[in-house]
Design a protein around this motif. Structure first.
Motif, mmCIF file in Angstrom:
data_model
loop_
_atom_site.group_PDB
_atom_site.id
_atom_site.type_symbol
_atom_site.label_atom_id
_atom_site.label_comp_id
_atom_site.label_asym_id
_atom_site.label_seq_id
_atom_site.Cartn_x
_atom_site.Cartn_y
_atom_site.Cartn_z
ATOM 1 N N GLU A 272 -33.779 -29.092 -35.650
ATOM 2 C CA GLU A 272 -34.977 -29.052 -36.477
ATOM 3 C C GLU A 272 -35.857 -30.260 -36.202
ATOM 4 O O GLU A 272 -35.463 -31.165 -35.468
ATOM 5 C CB GLU A 272 -34.578 -28.979 -37.954
ATOM 6 C CG GLU A 272 -33.762 -27.737 -38.277
ATOM 7 C CD GLU A 272 -33.473 -27.578 -39.758
ATOM 8 O OE1 GLU A 272 -33.780 -28.481 -40.551
ATOM 9 O OE2 GLU A 272 -32.914 -26.514 -40.123
ATOM 10 N N THR B 85 -38.818 -30.081 -34.722
ATOM 11 C CA THR B 85 -39.527 -29.860 -33.475
ATOM 12 C C THR B 85 -40.157 -28.472 -33.495
ATOM 13 O O THR B 85 -39.613 -27.570 -34.120
ATOM 14 C CB THR B 85 -38.571 -29.990 -32.264
ATOM 15 O OG1 THR B 85 -39.203 -29.437 -31.103
ATOM 16 C CG2 THR B 85 -37.273 -29.260 -32.484
ATOM 17 N N PRO B 86 -41.301 -28.281 -32.828
ATOM 18 C CA PRO B 86 -41.922 -26.953 -32.786
ATOM 19 C C PRO B 86 -41.065 -25.900 -32.083
ATOM 20 O O PRO B 86 -41.288 -24.717 -32.226
ATOM 21 C CB PRO B 86 -43.227 -27.179 -32.006
ATOM 22 C CG PRO B 86 -43.441 -28.638 -31.951
ATOM 23 C CD PRO B 86 -42.119 -29.292 -32.169
ATOM 24 N N ARG B 87 -40.072 -26.352 -31.311
ATOM 25 C CA ARG B 87 -39.209 -25.412 -30.592
ATOM 26 C C ARG B 87 -37.810 -25.398 -31.198
ATOM 27 O O ARG B 87 -36.817 -25.338 -30.483
ATOM 28 C CB ARG B 87 -39.141 -25.786 -29.110
ATOM 29 C CG ARG B 87 -40.505 -25.757 -28.441
ATOM 30 C CD ARG B 87 -40.379 -25.949 -26.957
ATOM 31 N NE ARG B 87 -39.970 -24.710 -26.340
ATOM 32 C CZ ARG B 87 -39.626 -24.601 -25.061
ATOM 33 N NH1 ARG B 87 -39.629 -25.664 -24.284
ATOM 34 N NH2 ARG B 87 -39.259 -23.445 -24.564
ATOM 35 N N GLY B 88 -37.745 -25.444 -32.511
ATOM 36 C CA GLY B 88 -36.455 -25.412 -33.190
ATOM 37 C C GLY B 88 -35.573 -24.293 -32.666
ATOM 38 O O GLY B 88 -36.046 -23.192 -32.379
ATOM 39 N N THR B 89 -34.312 -24.588 -32.521
ATOM 40 C CA THR B 89 -33.369 -23.677 -31.881
ATOM 41 C C THR B 89 -32.050 -23.706 -32.631
ATOM 42 O O THR B 89 -31.663 -24.729 -33.188
ATOM 43 C CB THR B 89 -33.116 -24.129 -30.417
ATOM 44 O OG1 THR B 89 -34.373 -24.265 -29.759
ATOM 45 C CG2 THR B 89 -32.249 -23.173 -29.655
ATOM 46 N N ASN C 75 -34.141 -29.482 -23.252
ATOM 47 C CA ASN C 75 -35.492 -29.035 -22.900
ATOM 48 C C ASN C 75 -35.859 -27.757 -23.651
ATOM 49 O O ASN C 75 -36.998 -27.608 -24.116
ATOM 50 C CB ASN C 75 -35.613 -28.817 -21.392
ATOM 51 C CG ASN C 75 -35.648 -30.116 -20.620
ATOM 52 O OD1 ASN C 75 -35.971 -31.166 -21.155
ATOM 53 N ND2 ASN C 75 -35.294 -30.044 -19.346
ATOM 54 N N ALA C 76 -34.905 -26.837 -23.781
ATOM 55 C CA ALA C 76 -35.177 -25.580 -24.485
ATOM 56 C C ALA C 76 -35.540 -25.825 -25.947
ATOM 57 O O ALA C 76 -36.358 -25.103 -26.521
ATOM 58 C CB ALA C 76 -33.971 -24.657 -24.395
ATOM 59 N N ALA C 77 -34.936 -26.835 -26.553
ATOM 60 C CA ALA C 77 -35.149 -27.106 -27.981
ATOM 61 C C ALA C 77 -36.132 -28.250 -28.235
ATOM 62 O O ALA C 77 -36.358 -28.607 -29.389
ATOM 63 C CB ALA C 77 -33.813 -27.440 -28.638
ATOM 64 N N ASP C 78 -36.691 -28.830 -27.173
ATOM 65 C CA ASP C 78 -37.567 -29.998 -27.311
ATOM 66 C C ASP C 78 -36.846 -31.121 -28.061
ATOM 67 O O ASP C 78 -37.402 -31.799 -28.915
ATOM 68 C CB ASP C 78 -38.869 -29.619 -28.034
ATOM 69 C CG ASP C 78 -39.932 -30.716 -27.971
ATOM 70 O OD1 ASP C 78 -39.911 -31.508 -27.014
ATOM 71 O OD2 ASP C 78 -40.750 -30.797 -28.897
ATOM 72 N N ASN D 277 -37.821 -34.872 -28.588
ATOM 73 C CA ASN D 277 -38.823 -35.189 -29.597
ATOM 74 C C ASN D 277 -38.210 -36.181 -30.583
ATOM 75 O O ASN D 277 -37.128 -35.935 -31.111
ATOM 76 C CB ASN D 277 -39.217 -33.880 -30.305
ATOM 77 C CG ASN D 277 -40.285 -34.051 -31.350
ATOM 78 O OD1 ASN D 277 -40.331 -35.056 -32.057
ATOM 79 N ND2 ASN D 277 -41.146 -33.058 -31.452
#
Length: 195
Positions: free
Chosen positions: A146, A148-152, A177-180, A183
């Motif tokens: 959480e 990050t805009p790319r939450g995974t 990288n997939a989840a940013d 950040n």
């Protein structure tokens, strides 16, 4: 307590060397500390090697110290494709039936017959942390990244408990990288436990 944020560490390609392999690659040279790592007693060394696989090579791969009983090379799936090596996803130390690789320094070479893995994502924690999070060594958990805009959400995250560990989730560079996850606002949160 599971709402407590867990720091995320990004684990770039690296290797741990046995004393024997270190001595072959860096004869008469002590391993020197470049940077202390978050996990107590562990550090990134000044020394690096080149990984040479059937299809390609990766240069300046950092050694992590101190030396271990067995040599282990940890890469990402992207690195594995670059090298042409079918590296399996494993917990650290589980080296049976893993591929080998050539290690090259300015002073020597070592041909490993096994030891290359893609590290299974995991969370390091102390026994107290495990108690607070309601988990135990060897548990598998689902974790949300959480902040990050790319939450995974990552499934099958292994829990590693030891008195000398500090709370931190480790992802490899592909996962991060997939989840940013690099950040500065990113953190991990345990969602559920499946022992």
């Amino acid at each position: 307590m599971r709402e407590r944020p867990i720091p995320v560490g990004i684990s770039n390609r690296h290797l741990h060397l046995s004393q024997r392999d270190y001595d072959c690659l860096f004869p008469n040279q002590a391993m020197s500390v470049r940077k202390e790592l978050k996990q107590p007693g562990q550090y990134a060394a000044d020394q690096t090697v080149t990984l040479v696989g059937p299809k390609g090579k990766l240069e300046k791969v950092r050694i992590l110290g101190p030396v271990r009983s067995s040599t282990q090379v940890e890469i990402s799936k992207t690195d594995a494709r670059t090298l042409g090596i079918p590296a399996p996803i494993r917990l650290s130390g589980d080296l049976n039936d893993t591929p080998g690789i050539k290690l090259v320094s300015d002073m020597g070479e070592v041909n490993l017959t096994k030891g290359v893995i893609v590290a299974l994502r995991h969370i390091h924690m102390s026994p107290l942390d495990a108690l607070l999070f309601g988990v135990k060594h060897g548990d598998s958990v689902s974790v949300a990244i959480e902040g990050t805009p790319r939450g995974t959400v990552f499934e099958e995250v292994s829990i590693r408990v030891s008195p000398d560990m500090v709370l931190e989730m480790h992802l490899d560079t592909d996962e991060a990288n997939a989840a940013d996850a690099d950040n500065p606002q990113a953190f991990a949160k345990i969602l559920k436990v499946s022992s």
